[in-house]
Design an enzyme around this catalytic site. Sequence first.
Site, PDB file in Angstrom:
ATOM      1  N   ASP A  54       0.855  -1.195   0.000  1.00 48.59           N
ATOM      2  CA  ASP A  54       0.000   0.000   0.000  1.00 48.59           C
ATOM      3  C   ASP A  54       0.887   1.240   0.000  1.00 48.59           C
ATOM      4  OD1 ASP A  54      -2.828   1.145   0.431  1.00 48.59           O
ATOM      5  OD2 ASP A  54      -1.678   2.108   2.029  1.00 48.59           O
ATOM      6  N   ASP A 100      -4.817   2.254  -4.339  1.00 52.73           N
ATOM      7  CA  ASP A 100      -3.356   2.324  -4.338  1.00 52.73           C
ATOM      8  C   ASP A 100      -2.742   1.109  -3.644  1.00 52.73           C
ATOM      9  OD1 ASP A 100      -4.315   3.053  -1.854  1.00 52.73           O
ATOM     10  OD2 ASP A 100      -2.712   4.486  -1.452  1.00 52.73           O
ATOM     11  N   ASN A 148      -2.966  12.955  -4.938  1.00 50.98           N
ATOM     12  CA  ASN A 148      -4.239  13.213  -5.615  1.00 50.98           C
ATOM     13  C   ASN A 148      -4.834  14.557  -5.214  1.00 50.98           C
ATOM     14  OD1 ASN A 148      -4.593  11.036  -7.343  1.00 50.98           O
ATOM     15  ND2 ASN A 148      -5.559   9.755  -5.793  1.00 50.98           N
ATOM     16  N   ASP A 179      -2.366   8.932 -11.191  1.00 53.96           N
ATOM     17  CA  ASP A 179      -2.279   7.823 -12.146  1.00 53.96           C
ATOM     18  C   ASP A 179      -0.834   7.558 -12.548  1.00 53.96           C
ATOM     19  OD1 ASP A 179      -5.010   7.543 -12.072  1.00 53.96           O
ATOM     20  OD2 ASP A 179      -5.369   8.559 -13.988  1.00 53.96           O
TER      21      ASP A 179
END
Length: 260
Positions: free
Chosen positions: A137, A180, A145, A154
């Site tokens: 993770d 993620d 973001n 992305d």
Amino acid sequence: MPDVSRAADWANVAVAFSIVALTLSSLRVRRSPIAARSWLFFGLASLTLLAHASLDLMTAEYAQFASVMQLATSALLGAGFVLLYGADRDGVEKVEKQAEQDTLTGLLNLRSFRAAAAQRTARTVDHKGSCAVAVLDLDGFKDVNDTKGHPAGDRVLQAVASAIKANLRAADLAARYGGDEFVILLDRCDRLEARRIAQRIRWSVEVLTAARGSRVSLSCGVAVCPESGRDIDELIHKADAMLLAVKRGGKNDIKLANGA
């Protein structure tokens, strides 16, 4: 009988023009090189068919040339169908591959990963070997973001996928777990090797994401088969629990599950 023969020749002419029309139409819409080549063969076959029909409509002295054109038509049509079959088969394989992959990262999707990893773990148990499952993770991904937007996020996910691929062996599997998170199966791998590979991935993630201007770190939980579980769901559950422990303990680390 001659009238029937002449009718057949005119029918061949009509078929030839129909193939030409289909070829031109197909070349306009098809983008596969193999498919385009197949329709070029069909186009050439239409010309030889037209020549064959035209020669048949002439006097008997052209019969030999008409036979040659007939053979050429058969050969070209055969080659066209072979190429068209190959293009269709490649298209099916491409669709099947796309159905197995996460579109953003190019890694397996979770469904495909579970199916393949279940087979690997079953084989490991049967052969009394070892393998490992790691759940990874990203730390700080939400900030990327929030501050730089989803396109930047992305690009981070793609960089992470590249880091994972670069450090896995040919027999290993990797998938996007969701958001993620990622999950990997390390085939024929003991605890020491699993930690070493996970560590390389963690370092690679920091380097690659930093190079793209959005540095993130990686937390990782690992479970080894068969000592921590004997099927893929149990191993993912154990690795996920270790990941949660890393997150609660300060992130940016690796933790291995103890034996069952």
